[in-house]
Scaffold this motif. Structure first.
Motif, short mmCIF file in Angstrom:
data_model
loop_
_atom_site.label_atom_id
_atom_site.label_comp_id
_atom_site.label_asym_id
_atom_site.label_seq_id
_atom_site.Cartn_x
_atom_site.Cartn_y
_atom_site.Cartn_z
N GLN A 111 0.84 -1.21 0.00
CA GLN A 111 0.00 0.00 0.00
C GLN A 111 0.87 1.25 0.00
O GLN A 111 1.90 1.28 0.67
CB GLN A 111 -0.89 -0.04 1.24
CG GLN A 111 -2.00 0.99 1.28
CD GLN A 111 -2.99 0.69 2.41
OE1 GLN A 111 -3.39 -0.45 2.59
NE2 GLN A 111 -3.36 1.71 3.15
N TRP A 112 0.46 2.25 -0.77
CA TRP A 112 1.21 3.50 -0.78
C TRP A 112 0.26 4.68 -0.61
O TRP A 112 -0.91 4.63 -1.01
CB TRP A 112 2.06 3.63 -2.04
CG TRP A 112 1.36 3.51 -3.37
CD1 TRP A 112 0.96 4.54 -4.18
CD2 TRP A 112 1.02 2.30 -4.09
NE1 TRP A 112 0.38 4.04 -5.34
CE2 TRP A 112 0.42 2.68 -5.30
CE3 TRP A 112 1.17 0.92 -3.81
CZ2 TRP A 112 -0.05 1.75 -6.24
CZ3 TRP A 112 0.69 -0.01 -4.75
CH2 TRP A 112 0.10 0.41 -5.93
N GLY A 113 0.79 5.73 0.03
CA GLY A 113 -0.04 6.91 0.30
C GLY A 113 0.77 7.92 1.08
O GLY A 113 1.99 7.81 1.20
N ASP A 114 0.06 8.91 1.61
CA ASP A 114 0.69 9.95 2.43
C ASP A 114 0.98 9.38 3.81
O ASP A 114 0.04 9.03 4.53
CB ASP A 114 -0.28 11.14 2.53
CG ASP A 114 0.22 12.24 3.44
OD1 ASP A 114 1.37 12.16 3.91
OD2 ASP A 114 -0.55 13.20 3.67
N PRO A 115 2.26 9.28 4.21
CA PRO A 115 2.56 8.70 5.54
C PRO A 115 1.88 9.47 6.67
O PRO A 115 1.64 8.90 7.73
CB PRO A 115 4.08 8.82 5.64
CG PRO A 115 4.57 8.91 4.23
CD PRO A 115 3.48 9.63 3.47
N ASN A 116 1.57 10.76 6.44
CA ASN A 116 0.90 11.56 7.47
C ASN A 116 -0.60 11.71 7.21
O ASN A 116 -1.26 12.58 7.78
CB ASN A 116 1.54 12.94 7.55
CG ASN A 116 3.02 12.85 7.87
OD1 ASN A 116 3.41 12.14 8.79
ND2 ASN A 116 3.85 13.55 7.10
N GLY A 117 -1.12 10.85 6.34
CA GLY A 117 -2.52 11.01 5.91
C GLY A 117 -3.55 10.96 7.02
O GLY A 117 -4.62 11.53 6.91
#
Lengths: 323, 323
Positions: A111-117
């Protein structure tokens, strides 16, 4: 449960096209392998993938300095349109640049995304105008069998013995789907790309994505939006070290793999655009290939299975030169 | 083909035990997840795995110096007995020490063996007395439903909607199997370990092994011997870099991962023996767990599937302290 599924499958049978003539022929004892059938398919059986349907994701280089490029084919109509639109918006906004692979759970997903999401104070602001989709959009109405417009493809091949859907098959645009006769939906096979979300009724935006790296998690079908599939560089995701936090999230932020950029191929300079084509799921070659996946008669095999799971018939995709 | 499979499934139904009472109850709307059910299972529902059924494989340390230990649970009677005996012989002979992981094919298998195994002049000599198995040994006769001896377990749970077998389920000894009512056989799920072989009629010895790292390659069922499953350290195999030679073999010998040693746990000093237990497939907890895998009702899910593929119901296994 089991009884009613069989009944449903029987009711669906007249709707979906069953084995093509090629499938009922008795082939010679030592027949070509699925790959040999694909290699022998005429050029006319291959369909070019439009550059606007290709997403090029560049990861930070590997430890040895080698490049890591992942190419995702986005899903066509009628599936997941709003999420796919959002992904094009996010890519054009360069929003994905600088996010990271944050989760690698063995036999499940990367999974990938904004680590601070999850932190409103630190989360990267999303571009304006993203579409908000509903849970009803996880599936689409099956078009009537007579409709054959590109936006309303019919199922071209069916394998009804499936634990998750009364019928499964391939759209004429080259995607694996499940169906109950009224609705159809894309299915979670290896390499399929989906949209991370929070608890219902949230449906996600497309800013957080994942791909399947193990047993097809078909229980996620109709519970999460699927938006595409990895067609090149899958190994750069599937071979990443597993995370050891809950759900396979990396506990140590240093383990995250930075994503340098995500671009639509159509937004790249012509010389940098990759090109791919897929084997038409309407073609005789695909029907033979699917049959050979279900009934291996190449020399290694002694006992053909007599069937195949929808996820064990991956649609062949290959790179092609520009032009 | 599809029609006859459904008919077979119907004929098999009286033979196999279908849903237990727990499965037909209507649970509360927000029910425990499969993992929560497993965590809540009483200690009496767990079965210790005998040390002689555990194979401890130590790979060369990772680039960062960390250890890589893989533990395989060997399959019990009545399946693959000769191959499993050979594996015990090879381990006791220390034959595996110094061989290597030679093949990593994405979405398929990781394979280990003698890198020179195909060259008669260089191949490592095999110990004497290895058993030669036949293709008929890929499946075993189903014991009569009344027989309940440990060597003749009956199927405890059934999911008949399967593209590869008229019926699937779990033996009372904790293994996933397919069956046609007369014979049954182990199935190729993620993490299962099989015996590499050459073309038929060769059946392999057990000197070359592989494990599944992607979509269950169920077309291999009854075509290759399955001898066990990885129960710890799977990630050390599944996250290896993919090979780029034909079939995913490493072209560069330097990429191979050396195997330092393979030992039966029962041959290790008591202090070094690992201990594991599995959730009894006869238990109410397992029936509830399997039902929850098929009908996710924990908060994330909005649409329970109503079924589950045999490979999507992995038998829970956990490490336990010695004693």
């Amino acid at each position: 449960m089991i009884r009613s599924k069989i009944a449903l499958a029987a009711r669906l049978a007249p709707l979906v096209a069953l084995a093509s003539p090629a499938l009922s022929q008795e082939p010679p004892k030592s027949a070509p392998s699925p790959n040999e059938i694909v290699d022998a398919a005429p050029a006319s059986d291959w369909v070019k993938i439009a550059p606007r349907d290709l997403l090029v994701m560049t990861l930070a280089p590997a430890a040895d300095g080698s490049t890591r490029k992942v190419v995702i084919q986005l899903m066509p109509a009628p599936f997941s349109l709003g999420w796919v639109d959002n992904i094009r918006t996010l890519a054009r906004d360069h929003w994905y640049d600088g996010i990271a692979v944050v989760r690698v759970q063995d036999n499940y997903v990367v999974q990938w995304g904004d680590p601070n999401g999850e932190d409103p104070a630190k989360a990267k602001p999303l571009p304006k105008g993203l579409k908000v989709m509903s849970e009803g959009d996880y599936a689409s109405p099956v078009p009537p069998p007579s409709a054959k417009s590109p936006r309303a493809p019919a199922i071209g091949f069916a394998h009804v013995l499936d634990a998750y859907a009364p019928a499964t098959g391939f759209t004429l645009t080259g995607w694996p789907v499940g169906s109950d006769g009224k609705m159809w939906w894309p299915v979670h096979c290896y390499g399929m790309v989906g949209v991370g979300r929070n608890y219902s009724p949230d449906t996600g935006t497309g800013a957080e994505l994942y791909t399947v790296i193990g047993t097809p998690p078909r229980h996620l079908d109709r519970n999460i939006a699927l938006v595409g599939r990895v067609i090149e560089g899958m190994e750069f995701l599937s071979s990443l070290p597993r995370g050891h936090g809950p759900l396979g999230f990396y506990q140590d932020p240093a383990k995250r793999v930075p994503i340098l950029s995500v671009r639509l191929a159509s937004d790249l300079p012509a010389a940098e655009q990759p090109h791919y084509e897929y084997l038409s799921t309407e073609s005789q070659a695909f029907a033979k290939y699917a049959d050979a996946r279900a009934n291996r008669r190449d020399p290694f095999f002694i006992h053909p299975a007599g069937g195949a799971d929808i996820c064990n018939i991956p649609v062949p995709v290959r790179p092609v030169p520009a032009g």
